[in-house]
Design a protein around this motif. Structure first.
Motif, PDB file in Angstrom:
ATOM      1  N   GLN A  66       0.808  -1.217   0.000  1.00 21.66           N
ATOM      2  CA  GLN A  66       0.000   0.000   0.000  1.00 21.66           C
ATOM      3  C   GLN A  66       0.843   1.269   0.000  1.00 21.66           C
ATOM      4  O   GLN A  66       0.296   2.363   0.099  1.00 21.66           O
ATOM      5  CB  GLN A  66      -0.941  -0.004   1.209  1.00 21.66           C
ATOM      6  N   GLY A  67       2.147   1.140  -0.116  1.00 22.99           N
ATOM      7  CA  GLY A  67       2.988   2.322  -0.171  1.00 22.99           C
ATOM      8  C   GLY A  67       3.073   3.052   1.152  1.00 22.99           C
ATOM      9  O   GLY A  67       2.733   2.515   2.212  1.00 22.99           O
ATOM     10  N   LEU A  68       3.501   4.303   1.086  1.00 21.12           N
ATOM     11  CA  LEU A  68       3.708   5.114   2.284  1.00 21.12           C
ATOM     12  C   LEU A  68       2.451   5.816   2.767  1.00 21.12           C
ATOM     13  O   LEU A  68       2.429   6.359   3.866  1.00 21.12           O
ATOM     14  CB  LEU A  68       4.790   6.167   2.019  1.00 21.12           C
ATOM     15  N   ASP A  69       1.404   5.822   1.932  1.00 22.03           N
ATOM     16  CA  ASP A  69       0.218   6.629   2.244  1.00 22.03           C
ATOM     17  C   ASP A  69      -1.049   5.784   2.351  1.00 22.03           C
ATOM     18  O   ASP A  69      -2.140   6.267   2.048  1.00 22.03           O
ATOM     19  CB  ASP A  69       0.054   7.707   1.169  1.00 22.03           C
ATOM     20  N   GLY A  70      -0.893   4.522   2.771  1.00 14.61           N
ATOM     21  CA  GLY A  70      -2.055   3.676   2.995  1.00 14.61           C
ATOM     22  C   GLY A  70      -2.849   3.367   1.740  1.00 14.61           C
ATOM     23  O   GLY A  70      -4.062   3.161   1.810  1.00 14.61           O
ATOM     24  N   GLY A  71      -2.190   3.349   0.585  1.00 15.81           N
ATOM     25  CA  GLY A  71      -2.872   3.056  -0.665  1.00 15.81           C
ATOM     26  C   GLY A  71      -3.483   4.267  -1.343  1.00 15.81           C
ATOM     27  O   GLY A  71      -3.962   4.163  -2.472  1.00 15.81           O
ATOM     28  N   ARG A  72      -3.497   5.417  -0.676  1.00 24.91           N
ATOM     29  CA  ARG A  72      -4.051   6.638  -1.277  1.00 24.91           C
ATOM     30  C   ARG A  72      -3.065   7.221  -2.284  1.00 24.91           C
ATOM     31  O   ARG A  72      -1.860   7.091  -2.140  1.00 24.91           O
ATOM     32  CB  ARG A  72      -4.335   7.691  -0.198  1.00 24.91           C
ATOM     33  N   TYR A  73      -3.615   7.890  -3.294  1.00 25.67           N
ATOM     34  CA  TYR A  73      -2.756   8.588  -4.244  1.00 25.67           C
ATOM     35  C   TYR A  73      -2.441   9.970  -3.717  1.00 25.67           C
ATOM     36  O   TYR A  73      -3.338  10.789  -3.496  1.00 25.67           O
ATOM     37  CB  TYR A  73      -3.428   8.696  -5.619  1.00 25.67           C
ATOM     38  N   VAL A  74      -1.180  10.239  -3.484  1.00 26.89           N
ATOM     39  CA  VAL A  74      -0.712  11.556  -3.069  1.00 26.89           C
ATOM     40  C   VAL A  74       0.061  12.141  -4.238  1.00 26.89           C
ATOM     41  O   VAL A  74       1.121  11.629  -4.615  1.00 26.89           O
ATOM     42  CB  VAL A  74       0.174  11.459  -1.814  1.00 26.89           C
ATOM     43  N   ALA A  75      -0.477  13.185  -4.831  1.00 26.98           N
ATOM     44  CA  ALA A  75       0.110  13.749  -6.048  1.00 26.98           C
ATOM     45  C   ALA A  75       1.406  14.478  -5.749  1.00 26.98           C
ATOM     46  O   ALA A  75       1.546  15.118  -4.699  1.00 26.98           O
ATOM     47  CB  ALA A  75      -0.882  14.705  -6.710  1.00 26.98           C
ATOM     48  N   PRO A  76       2.373  14.420  -6.658  1.00 25.57           N
ATOM     49  CA  PRO A  76       3.603  15.200  -6.509  1.00 25.57           C
ATOM     50  C   PRO A  76       3.318  16.705  -6.544  1.00 25.57           C
ATOM     51  O   PRO A  76       2.278  17.145  -7.042  1.00 25.57           O
ATOM     52  CB  PRO A  76       4.437  14.780  -7.732  1.00 25.57           C
ATOM     53  N   TRP A  77       4.258  17.470  -6.034  1.00 23.98           N
ATOM     54  CA  TRP A  77       4.117  18.929  -5.961  1.00 23.98           C
ATOM     55  C   TRP A  77       3.844  19.511  -7.340  1.00 23.98           C
ATOM     56  O   TRP A  77       2.983  20.383  -7.489  1.00 23.98           O
ATOM     57  CB  TRP A  77       5.402  19.513  -5.380  1.00 23.98           C
ATOM     58  N   LEU A  78       4.537  19.047  -8.357  1.00 28.08           N
ATOM     59  CA  LEU A  78       4.375  19.602  -9.703  1.00 28.08           C
ATOM     60  C   LEU A  78       2.971  19.371 -10.234  1.00 28.08           C
ATOM     61  O   LEU A  78       2.389  20.240 -10.886  1.00 28.08           O
ATOM     62  CB  LEU A  78       5.398  18.965 -10.648  1.00 28.08           C
TER      63      LEU A  78
END
Length: 239
Positions: free
Chosen positions: A53-65
């Motif tokens: 699930q990655g670092l964010d619990g499976g949520r998509y966290v968009a890059p700054w750009l």
């Protein structure tokens, strides 16, 4: 150069579908230590690995750009193939790069990189036996190269003749990872936020924090990417 590695196992804690090992390590050459650290690694079942699930619990966290709509003023897209190169050969890890002078979380500069994953990439067959993944250190190296590209293309090192980049001595790198990059994944994406640029008596110190995405899943966080930059003019003349 001969490098010796001593690993002291502190604990082995069983978890459902995993065994977590924590250790201290030190690398030395000629009796002098040049790298020391702490590491936590896991041995996981196929079922656990399939549920990453990655670092964010499976949520998509968009890059700054991606969170900045429209074209950013001053954004640069340097040519990493024919312009100034930060690495060559198998470790030339930058493909598509965007540099934003004065951008990022700290307003000190920002860099974004995007690289497609090919099922015949060299590192898959060079990883541990029966474990064809992109080595985590390759993802970290991509961020180091991205920070170097940001320093080059924003003019931070223009005052140094033949700038030479090295890892900064005395700085602590912190790396968290929660996922793997396999042959069937489509791309590796990374970003780095410059946090501080410090001019010291014989070097320029560039400090940054960054993340790596596997497709749309953020899987690495790397804090305190530290590069020292010195003039290489004297070194080149000596050659």
């Amino acid at each position: 150069m001969t490098v010796s590695q001593d690993v002291l196992l502190r604990s082995s804690v069983p978890l459902p579908g995993a065994v977590i090992q924590r250790c201290d390590f030190e690398l030395s050459t000629g009796g002098a230590a040049f790298c020391a650290g702490e590491a936590t690694h896991g041995y996981f079942t196929a079922e656990v690995l399939a549920a990453q699930q990655g670092l964010d619990g499976g949520r998509y966290v968009a890059p700054w750009l991606e969170r900045r709509p429209g074209r950013l003023a001053g954004a640069l897209r340097p040519d990493t193939r024919h312009g100034p190169r930060v690495s060559t050969g198998r470790l030339a890890l930058l493909d598509d790069v965007v540099v934003v002078p004065g951008g990022g979380d700290h307003g000190a500069g920002y860099v974004w990189c995007d690289k497609p994953v090919r099922d015949d990439d060299w590192f898959f067959d060079q990883h541990f036996a029966h474990d064809p993944v992109l080595p985590g250190s390759v993802g970290v190296q991509m961020l180091f190269q991205a920070v170097q590209a940001c320093a080059v293309h924003t003019g931070l090192v223009d005052h140094l003749p033949s700038p030479r980049f090295t890892l900064a001595v005395g700085e602590e790198l912190r790396w968290s990872y929660r996922g793997q990059i396999l042959r069937h994944h489509r791309r590796v994406r990374g970003e780095a936020h410059l946090r501080e640029v410090r001019r010291e008596h014989d070097r320029l110190l560039v400090l940054a924090d960054g993340s790596v995405w596997r497709d749309d899943l953020r899987i690495y966080q790397v804090d305190n990417i530290a590069l020292a930059v010195r003039s290489g003019a004297g070194r080149e003349a000596a050659r």
